[in-house]
Design an enzyme around this catalytic site. Sequence first.
Site, PDB file in Angstrom:
ATOM      1  N   HIS A 160       0.821  -1.228   0.000  1.00  0.00           N
ATOM      2  CA  HIS A 160       0.000   0.000   0.000  1.00  0.00           C
ATOM      3  C   HIS A 160       0.850   1.271   0.000  1.00  0.00           C
ATOM      4  O   HIS A 160       0.339   2.347  -0.299  1.00  0.00           O
ATOM      5  CB  HIS A 160      -0.923   0.040   1.223  1.00  0.00           C
ATOM      6  N   ASP A 195      -2.508 -10.251  -2.713  1.00  0.00           N
ATOM      7  CA  ASP A 195      -3.108  -9.808  -1.450  1.00  0.00           C
ATOM      8  C   ASP A 195      -4.579  -9.452  -1.716  1.00  0.00           C
ATOM      9  O   ASP A 195      -4.936  -9.010  -2.810  1.00  0.00           O
ATOM     10  CB  ASP A 195      -2.352  -8.576  -0.928  1.00  0.00           C
ATOM     11  N   HIS A 197      -6.224  -7.003  -0.744  1.00  0.00           N
ATOM     12  CA  HIS A 197      -6.403  -5.565  -0.981  1.00  0.00           C
ATOM     13  C   HIS A 197      -5.606  -5.123  -2.203  1.00  0.00           C
ATOM     14  O   HIS A 197      -4.505  -5.621  -2.439  1.00  0.00           O
ATOM     15  CB  HIS A 197      -5.947  -4.768   0.253  1.00  0.00           C
ATOM     16  N   ASP A 284      -4.741 -12.748   2.896  1.00  0.00           N
ATOM     17  CA  ASP A 284      -6.006 -12.277   3.477  1.00  0.00           C
ATOM     18  C   ASP A 284      -7.204 -12.564   2.580  1.00  0.00           C
ATOM     19  O   ASP A 284      -8.322 -12.130   2.881  1.00  0.00           O
ATOM     20  CB  ASP A 284      -5.936 -10.784   3.871  1.00  0.00           C
TER      21      ASP A 284
END
Length: 341
Positions: A160, A195, A197, A284
Amino acid sequence: MKTIYTDDHRLHHAACELIGGKMMPAFECPQRADIVLSRVRQVGLGPVIAPTRMGISAAAKVHDPKFVGFLESAWALWDAEHGDGSDALPMTWPARSLRQIEPETIDGKLGFFSFDAGCGLTKTSFTAIASGVEVAMTGVDLMLAGEKAAFSLCRPPGHHATSDQMGGYCYLNNAAIAAQVLTEAGRRVAILDVDYHHGNGTQAIFYHRGDVFFTSLHGHPTQEYPYFLGYDDETGAGEGEGANLNLPLRWGSAWDAYGPALDVACDAIAKFGADMLVVSLGLDTFEQDPISKFKLKSDDYLRMGERIAKLGLPTLFIFEGGYAVEALGVNTANVLVGFES
Ligand code: SP5
Ligand code: ZN
């Protein structure tokens, strides 16, 4: 394959994050890397080695040096201002109507250099963050020495983090730094981000470049964090047109939707002509993840590893998210074991 690991990650343990209207214990915690390391040893993946202490000058290849300097000095400035032992945490951001000027005071700087409140800094966080970069860079050195695969067990995660903003538990973008250094060494690099996200930081860093391909499978930005990037019409810009591929999936997606999307990502990596792969390995997407809404099962991670291996590329795995701590070791090792099988 070799795993690169150091206990230094434990030096980053934020007390809490703002989530669901509450200050909650941080989901991104030291136990995550500990359980992955213990499973890596249990399955006999290969030697576990310490990172080479090379420093983090490579970080400035993808990050604004002012941002790196901010991370290094933030705790001391925070402690001088507040001095009560609490984590440094931002709470005001330069949103649309506001000016983008770096303030002098630490609360202002924290907002200026971040995009959410998921990124607390403790007195020792920066040592862990810097060691994480060395863990990633040691993986790069192994790949350049001809290894077929390596696993950089980085913590905190990185995908991120943009050139000048922390967020989403991420501070320095380990995968982007690795991809940049591999590219400078003459490799044609693709980054596959699995991931849950969207890897907004990695995408932004390479968005205008045609020499690094970025593809990501993630929760659809209409529904899921980080919300403001990750749509499928983001295909790259300028020289980078065509070198960015987003595959957003709706909440509730299981392997029947994920597997075909992974095929699309892998086909695009092959078409790009990559000769080196960096995987942002977040777990995740697991059905029991406490902050996510995909439905992958532990066995699906074996399939994921097998599919990535079918590309036939030297592959550097870099650890990212995954918060169902009990299953995190099994799920992570399943990808790596699936890859090697
Ligand atoms: C590296 C990484 O995986 N970072 C993720 C950061 C996510 N932060 C915000 C999560 C918001 C989740 N909202 C749902 C709460 C369910 N109780
Ligand atoms: Zn994630």
